[in-house]
Design an enzyme around this catalytic site. Structure first.
Site, mmCIF file in Angstrom:
data_model
loop_
_atom_site.group_PDB
_atom_site.id
_atom_site.type_symbol
_atom_site.label_atom_id
_atom_site.label_comp_id
_atom_site.label_asym_id
_atom_site.label_seq_id
_atom_site.Cartn_x
_atom_site.Cartn_y
_atom_site.Cartn_z
ATOM 1 N N CYS A 45 -4.862 2.560 -3.618
ATOM 2 C CA CYS A 45 -3.615 3.078 -3.032
ATOM 3 C C CYS A 45 -2.440 2.136 -3.278
ATOM 4 O O CYS A 45 -1.555 1.980 -2.435
ATOM 5 C CB CYS A 45 -3.758 3.347 -1.535
ATOM 6 N N GLN A 69 -4.534 -5.485 6.705
ATOM 7 C CA GLN A 69 -5.548 -6.340 6.082
ATOM 8 C C GLN A 69 -5.606 -7.725 6.713
ATOM 9 O O GLN A 69 -6.555 -8.465 6.470
ATOM 10 C CB GLN A 69 -5.259 -6.499 4.578
ATOM 11 N N HIS A 99 0.887 -1.172 0.000
ATOM 12 C CA HIS A 99 0.000 0.000 0.000
ATOM 13 C C HIS A 99 0.926 1.222 0.000
ATOM 14 O O HIS A 99 2.044 1.161 0.509
ATOM 15 C CB HIS A 99 -0.825 -0.046 1.287
ATOM 16 N N ASP A 111 3.104 -4.996 7.975
ATOM 17 C CA ASP A 111 1.882 -4.203 7.841
ATOM 18 C C ASP A 111 0.708 -5.177 7.939
ATOM 19 O O ASP A 111 0.415 -5.910 7.005
ATOM 20 C CB ASP A 111 1.895 -3.474 6.484
ATOM 21 N N LYS A 160 -10.330 -1.491 10.561
ATOM 22 C CA LYS A 160 -10.453 -2.640 9.659
ATOM 23 C C LYS A 160 -10.716 -3.921 10.450
ATOM 24 O O LYS A 160 -10.800 -5.006 9.886
ATOM 25 C CB LYS A 160 -9.192 -2.783 8.799
#
Lengths: 142, 415
Positions: B372, B210, B130, B207, B233
């Protein structure tokens, strides 16, 4: 030729047939986009890209016999339909006609509800760019 | 993937009653919310906690002697404890509240990066990051004279691990990779990446934006140095995120921002820093949302991540299988073997923006655009995609409606 007011009233009448149904409205916009005369590929350059649109919109202005003629295209069908509405209202008008007109059809057909705020901004950019071209032609004529 | 029949099925209709936002009409049709990779909806417990905090407990935390402040502080720190358990950190002090994943990465890039990176060092990211895991590293690399290197992907959207190993060298100081891709859904072999990076002497940031709502997270088992994710999220409020960092590293790192809360003592000559985690929490934090976040994590815990993942997998497979049946009219983007419940696709001959708007006219919320991840889009030779992403409250009936909508559009395009 219809006046700017007559052209707008006709658009309002056409859109009212869908009674606010979003899907048929969008399909109709896409159909209008299809009917837009093809743009000369050589005019699809960076210079004629409208800034501030999410999708790509090219707008190429010319003046013939004191009247403005716009050619346009977009990479998305719905946007192409949107710009075709502006062309219907504004093509073959004098720069003054364009600069002095009030595009009341936009609110009457519920455009912002239809396309959302992001695309509304893009649509506003198209209007601004067309008026800017009209102003430039007017300045040249003076 | 665990077989759903073995672990027991979730009562999705019951779960849906916990999410008030789902029960509405959009453009005259029942809302089908499939933009969960952008943000998930919030259960009623989270909404109630937000209201309750402002109605009953609102006070600034950590500083005052009065009862409300004590209560607010207690609930805020209770949230941190729940976060610690949720990601299985060894200490609460290793869990720093941020504004979100983006701030977490910027914090590490600016604090760790500024103090540790030198001319000639390399930062390794992947081709599916991202923008928030690209740009912070570009900024600090440029400032420090370091070089950003990129792990390539194959056609399915999986990292090419051989290439990763070739890129690793003594120059590599940081490997910052996404656990699960937001645009493709690919789950990366992060445990292997972490082990190999450590063997090469590099630190690793994961990261987890998600991944965290879909995959059980155990930062100790993973062994990562930093792990970042966003509350919104994971069924929590917007404006809250978590940065996990190993204590030893966080202690060495200079503060990211100066202000209240993060200091021990301030004179005009110099200041000393507060203990972890407060050293990295300058200013009054997003107290209400942090407190409410606890209820989102409890919702996930009570529902059970394995059950959630099994249900989402079922939805994803139904959708992907359905799309495959439409043959050449559909282009699938992201076909990795191991995925979270995200599927990007294109209806051939139709711009994704048009698809998105036509879906919205049917009450279906999907994401369209570059997500993104512009370098990723470029890799697949597309400007953008349409992305459907599924959460625990989505149903097979919704997938069916989505597939019918896609099918209708493919017929319309090819008319």
């Amino acid at each position: 030729m219809k006046s700017i007011i007559e052209a707008q009233d006709e658009i309002i009448a056409d859109f009212s047939l869908f009674e606010g149904d979003m899907e048929s409205t969008l399909f109709y916009l896409m159909e209008l986009g299809h009917k837009l005369p093809a743009m000369d590929e050589s005019h699809k350059t960076e210079e004629y890209l409208v800034k501030g649109c999410q999708s790509k919109v090219w707008l190429y202005p010319q003046v013939q016999n004191g009247k403005v003629h716009f050619e346009a295209d977009s990479n998305t069908e719905i946007t192409k339909g949107l710009i075709s509405l502006l062309i219907t209202v504004w093509n073959q008008r004098t720069p003054d006609d364009i600069l002095n007109s009030d595009l009341y059809f936009i609110e009457k057909i519920g455009m912002s509800r239809m396309i959302g705020s992001q695309r509304s901004n893009g649509f506003a950019s198209m209007i601004k760019q067309m008026k800017y071209y009209a102003l430039a032609f007017k300045a040249k004529q003076l | 993937m665990t077989n759903p029949s073995v672990i027991g099925r979730l009562d999705i209709e019951k779960i849906r009653t916990l999410f008030p936002v789902l029960h509405q009409q959009v453009n005259g049709k029942p809302l089908i919310y499939l933009d969960n990779a952008a943000t998930t909806q919030k259960p009623i417990s989270v909404l109630k906690a937000l209201g309750h905090y402002y109605q009953s407990d609102n006070a600034n935390i950590h500083r005052a002697a009065h009862t409300l402040a004590a209560r607010a502080t207690e609930y805020y720190e209770a949230s941190r404890h729940t976060v610690k358990e949720f990601i299985h950190a060894s200490e609460v002090e290793e869990c720093i509240f941020t504004k979100g994943t983006t701030e977490g990465i910027n914090l590490v890039a600016q604090s760790w990066g500024r103090s540790k990176l030198k001319v000639g060092d390399e930062v390794l990211i992947s081709g599916m990051e991202h923008h928030s895991n690209i740009v912070p590293w570009q900024l600090i690399s440029e400032e420090k004279g370091a070089t950003l290197r990129v792990i390539p992907m194959n056609e399915a959207g999986e990292l090419v691990m051989d290439e990763f190993e070739k890129l690793l060298s003594p120059k590599t100081k940081m490997v910052a990779v996404v656990y699960a891709s937001n645009a493709l859904g690919t789950i990366n072999p992060v445990k292997e990446i972490i082990a190999k990076s450590h063997a090469a002497g590099a630190k690793v940031l994961i990261d987890g934006a998600q991944a965290t709502s879909h995959i059980p997270i155990d930062v100790q088992d993973l062994g990562c140095d930093f792990f970042v994710f966003s509350a919104h999220k994971v069924y929590g409020p917007t404006g809250v995120g978590v940065l996990y960092g190993k204590r030893e590293l966080l202690q060495q790192m200079p503060p990211y921002q100066g202000g209240g809360e993060m200091i021990k003592e301030v004179t005009f000559e110099q200041s000393t820093w507060n203990e972890l985690p407060y050293k990295f929490e300058a200013g009054t934090p997003n107290i209400a949302d942090v407190i409410a976040f606890k209820y989102a994590l409890e919702f996930v815990n009570e529902t059970g991540k394995e059950k959630i993942a099994a249900h989402e997998k079922e939805l994803l497979l139904a959708f992907t299988d359905g799309l495959t049946k439409f043959g050449h009219t559909i282009q699938l983007i992201g076909t990795a073997a191991n995925k979270v419940s995200v599927q990007s696709f294109l209806i051939k001959g139709q711009h994704p923006f048009d698809t998105g708007m036509l879906m919205d006219a049917k009450g279906i919320a999907v994401r369209t655009g570059h997500h993104c991840t512009q370098p990723l889009m470029k890799r697949f030779g597309v400007e953008g995609t349409v992305r459907a992403s599924f959460a625990v409250y989505n149903t097979l009936d919704e997938v069916k409606v989505l597939l019918e909508a896609v099918h209708g559009l493919t017929k319309q395009v090819n008319k």
